[in-house]
Design an enzyme around this catalytic site. Structure first.
Site, PDB file in Angstrom:
ATOM      1  N   LYS A 272      65.539  -9.538  39.063  1.00 11.79           N
ATOM      2  CA  LYS A 272      65.655  -9.338  40.514  1.00 11.79           C
ATOM      3  C   LYS A 272      66.154 -10.780  40.874  1.00 11.79           C
ATOM      4  O   LYS A 272      65.515 -11.438  40.755  1.00 11.79           O
ATOM      5  CB  LYS A 272      64.904  -8.749  41.347  1.00 11.79           C
ATOM      6  N   ARG A 347      61.482   5.412  36.810  1.00  5.78           N
ATOM      7  CA  ARG A 347      61.761   6.565  36.303  1.00  5.78           C
ATOM      8  C   ARG A 347      61.474   6.927  34.619  1.00  5.78           C
ATOM      9  O   ARG A 347      61.042   7.770  34.185  1.00  5.78           O
ATOM     10  CB  ARG A 347      63.367   6.823  36.376  1.00  5.78           C
TER      11      ARG A 347
END
Length: 493
Positions: A272, A347
């Site tokens: 990020k 996920r």
């Protein structure tokens, strides 16, 4: 603070602050309120006129009463239109009153509120929740905590005689919400996979739940390659948490609640960057926090439903051991996943948790996760996305959300979009094209549930608020705990 029902008549109650709920455009004082106004020499009528109070939802005004009176201050709070009264209206109005009363250094607070749907139990519970949620403070990390000032000691709910059980239920639920708030708000050097495992063990010890913590070696034996791929870069060991609540006798249903538990998300090698909000990624375990909060509440409430609370907990970090973009992971159901973005890690952890849960022979599974920015773009900061192919589960969740006041919106599960997840060298990729990103994330998770009714809640927006919002102060909201508890209670009815 003690919240208690009171059979004391409004005209005889004595205390520091008395709060009265009034509907919008119906602020003319009649009946008992007119008599109360006369008792206080017309101060209520004068206050309404001077402040031009209209009764709009959550608006508040207050006035001091002349010395020597049984009540020191009067607080008026708007409830909005009568035909729009909801449980959350009472909850938010109670929160607004509690903040005013605390600021005014009230120790004894009385509420005179109307009933929602002629239901004293639900109304009392909502008012109690609003007060407790609004007055929550987190000062753990202050070296010199700000002066908390005078604290409310007693709250009387006038006209709610006999509703002790409803208030107890509110206390139990809020205890779970506040646990979730504390976990989400704490920095990643305070809440780690080890910390969450210890929290689960403490809940089990305190409330008689079963607990199993799977270590890395256990997860390897179960073939949890997706979860372990995320965890492999961190110096901290992964922890797979499984708490179980079992009622006495035969349970009416068997359910699982699964929470994403990434205690810090650096993005991995797809790191990020600047402006990404990386400093907020301590909250990426908001799903696990809500799961543990729900476990704490449900363990106290003891519904006739068996509930499994599951979270695959890890950090998503960067090191020489980190998974690479392009790596292929094998989940515990044998599905292979091409990792085309290491920052779509949640996920991957949920995939193995879903496979594990389904083997328990359940009637339904709900997972919740701070999964996608795409869901925030679609629904904003206040609303969670509900993704499920099962209409019955969708209705159950929506009903629970109406009771809890937590906003949710059902989103489509467009199967065609799964085309974007197809891989040339594996069964699927972990991310698809940017459009519809929250939907493709849900479709990815769907590949790891065979037959059990299942729903996914994307809570990336409402897990946190930057400013005071209703009964939530700025910071972690504990979103999902009340919704999940109400879902379980609804199933157990």
């Amino acid at each position: 603070m003690t919240i208690q029902p009171s059979d004391k008549p409004l005209l005889e109650w004595a205390g520091d602050s008395l709060a009265i709920g009034l509907f919008e455009d119906a602020v003319e004082l009649t009946g008992e309120l007119a008599t109360l106004d006369q008792k206080f020499s017309g101060v209520l009528k004068e206050l309404i006129a001077e402040e031009e109070f209209k009764g709009k939802a959550n608006s508040t005004i207050f006035t001091r009463v002349n010395p020597g009176r049984p009540v020191r201050k009067l607080i008026l709070v708007g409830l909005g239109k009568p035909d729009a009264l909801k449980l959350d209206t009472l909850r938010r109005a109670a929160a607004a009153v509690a903040r005013v009363a605390k600021k005014q250094k009230s120790k004894i607070l009385g509420f005179s509120f109307p009933l929602w749907n002629n239901d004293p139990a639900a109304s009392a519970q909502a008012i109690a929740e609003g007060v407790e949620l609004a007055l929550y403070q987190d000062i753990r990390f202050k070296s010199e905590p700000e002066d908390k000032g005078s604290q409310i000691e007693t709250v009387d709910l006038l006209g709610f005689s006999g509703q002790e059980a409803a208030i107890t239920l509110a206390n139990q639920i809020v205890s779970g919400v506040n646990l979730a708030r504390e976990l989400v708000a704490a920095p990643a050097n305070a809440v780690t996979p080890i910390t969450l495992a210890e929290t689960a063990q403490a809940i089990a010890k305190d409330y008689g739940l079963q607990v199993e913590i799977l270590e890395k070696e256990d997860c390897e034996k179960l073939g949890m390659g997706a979860f372990l791929g995320v965890a492999q870069a961190s110096e901290l060991p992964p922890k797979f948490i499984h708490l179980t609540y079992k009622p006495e006798g035969t349970p009416k249903k068997k359910l699982a609640i699964i929470g994403k538990g990434v205690t810090f998300d650096s993005g991995g090698l797809n790191i990020k960057g600047a402006g990404s909000g990386i400093e907020t990624m301590k909250m990426d375990m908001g799903g696990a926090a809500a799961t543990l909060g729900a476990a704490k509440a449900i363990a106290q409430i003891k519904p006739d439903v068996e509930v499994h609370f599951i979270s695959a907990v890890a950090e998503n970090m960067i090191s020489g051991r980190a998974m690479h973009p392009g790596d292929i992971l094998t989940a515990s159901n044998g599905k292979t996943i091409e990792v085309n973005n290491t920052d779509a890690e949640g996920r991957l952890t949920l995939a193995d948790a879903l496979v594990y849960a389904e083997k328990l022979g359940l009637d339904a599974i709900v997972d919740l996760a701070t999964l996608t920015g795409a869901n925030v773009i679609a629904l904003g900061d206040d609303i969670a996305g509900l993704y499920t192919p099962d209409d019955d589960v969708a209705s159950q969740i929506e009903k629970a959300a109406q009771t809890s006041g937590e906003k949710i919106w059902r989103m489509p599960m467009e199967e065609k979009y799964f085309e974007g997840l197809k891989s040339g060298i594996a069964d699927m990729k972990n991310t698809g094209p940017r459009p519809g990103g929250a939907i493709t994330a849900a479709l990815f998770l769907k590949q790891f549930v065979k037959e059990t009714p299942w729903a996914h809640l994307d809570i990336a927006g409402p897990v946190w608020t930057d400013k005071e919002n209703g009964y939530n102060g700025a910071g972690a909201t504990g979103y999902g705990v009340r919704l999940l508890v109400n879902w379980v209670l609804g199933i157990g009815e």
